[in-house]
Each structure stands twice: as C-alpha cells, then as structure tokens.
Scaffold this motif. Structure first.
Motif, mmCIF file in Angstrom:
data_model
loop_
_atom_site.group_PDB
_atom_site.id
_atom_site.type_symbol
_atom_site.label_atom_id
_atom_site.label_comp_id
_atom_site.label_asym_id
_atom_site.label_seq_id
_atom_site.Cartn_x
_atom_site.Cartn_y
_atom_site.Cartn_z
ATOM 1 N N LEU A 2 0.933 -1.194 -0.160
ATOM 2 C CA LEU A 2 -0.002 -0.094 -0.130
ATOM 3 C C LEU A 2 0.806 1.369 0.117
ATOM 4 N N ALA A 3 1.897 1.291 0.825
ATOM 5 C CA ALA A 3 2.876 2.320 0.751
ATOM 6 C C ALA A 3 3.532 2.712 -0.524
ATOM 7 N N ALA A 47 2.393 1.749 -3.401
ATOM 8 C CA ALA A 47 1.233 2.273 -4.170
ATOM 9 C C ALA A 47 0.936 3.498 -4.152
ATOM 10 N N VAL A 48 0.900 4.292 -3.056
ATOM 11 C CA VAL A 48 0.519 5.565 -2.901
ATOM 12 C C VAL A 48 1.735 6.547 -2.596
ATOM 13 N N GLY A 49 2.601 5.922 -2.629
ATOM 14 C CA GLY A 49 4.032 6.914 -2.456
ATOM 15 C C GLY A 49 4.100 7.305 -0.966
ATOM 16 N N ALA A 50 3.768 6.429 -0.134
ATOM 17 C CA ALA A 50 3.800 6.799 1.310
ATOM 18 C C ALA A 50 5.143 6.117 2.057
ATOM 19 N N GLN A 74 4.674 14.037 4.629
ATOM 20 C CA GLN A 74 4.544 12.549 4.126
ATOM 21 C C GLN A 74 3.368 11.775 4.179
ATOM 22 N N ALA A 75 2.880 11.098 3.391
ATOM 23 C CA ALA A 75 2.043 10.023 3.777
ATOM 24 C C ALA A 75 2.623 9.085 4.507
ATOM 25 N N VAL A 130 2.213 4.926 6.046
ATOM 26 C CA VAL A 130 1.342 3.659 6.275
ATOM 27 C C VAL A 130 2.181 2.963 7.195
#
Length: 107
Positions: free
Chosen positions: A15-16, A18-21, A68-69, A71
């Motif tokens: 997930l990280a 995929a979303v650039g987190a 920053q995003a 996860v």
C-alpha cells in the motif's frame, strides 16, 4: 492492524509503495526488553506496550509533520491502543486485516 500472521507488513508495504507513502514497521520499534519477553513466550501487558505505541505514534506524526503520507503496520487490536495512536495524529485511519483462526495458527 490485525493479528500476527494476517499480512500487515506485506499489505502495508504494498500500500505504501502504491500511494508513495513512508512505511513504518511497528514490530521494529519494540524495545529490546519487549522483544526478549515475546521471544520467551511472555505476553506483553498494556503498560509494556505504551512506549512501543508511542514510538509508532511519534514516527507517524513526524512523517506527517514533514508532509509525507504514512502507512504503519502494528497489531493495535485494542481500542485503547488505537486511541493512543490517534493522540499523535487525529486523522489516522485504521484498516483491520482479518484471517481465519486456522490460518493464523498455521502461520
């Protein structure tokens, strides 16, 4: 969040990515004393988990503060644990990964 073996790390990393987190692996933030307790089969008490949860919360808050995003993967199964983490970041969202008991036991 979820029980041991449910895929928190694998799903969290994917997930990280995929979303650039930023990905935070909560298990790596346990203090050595907790790691030793768990390795000997001793369950951690809520009090023993407090510092660990705070370390995760600080890591999340620091990344969010830097724009920053994030996860993060950790069990966080008790509502009180989630509320403690929410104290570091009000906008935190929790995803509960579930597996059947037989698969959890096998893993």
């Amino acid at each position: 969040m979820g029980v041991a073996g449910c895929g928190k790390s694998a799903v969290g990393e994917a997930l990280a990515a995929a979303v650039g987190a930023v990905f935070v692996e909560g298990d790596r933030l346990h203090p050595p004393e907790n790691v030793a307790r768990m390795a000997s089969g001793e369950p951690l008490t809520d009090a023993l988990r407090e510092g660990w949860l705070d370390a995760i919360g600080r890591r999340i808050a620091g990344s969010v503060g830097d724009g920053q995003a994030v996860v993060a993967a950790c069990s966080a199964l008790k509502r009180s644990y989630r509320e403690r983490l929410r104290g570091f970041c009000q906008d935190i969202l929790f995803l509960h990964l579930q597996i059947d008991p037989a698969t959890a036991k096998q893993r």
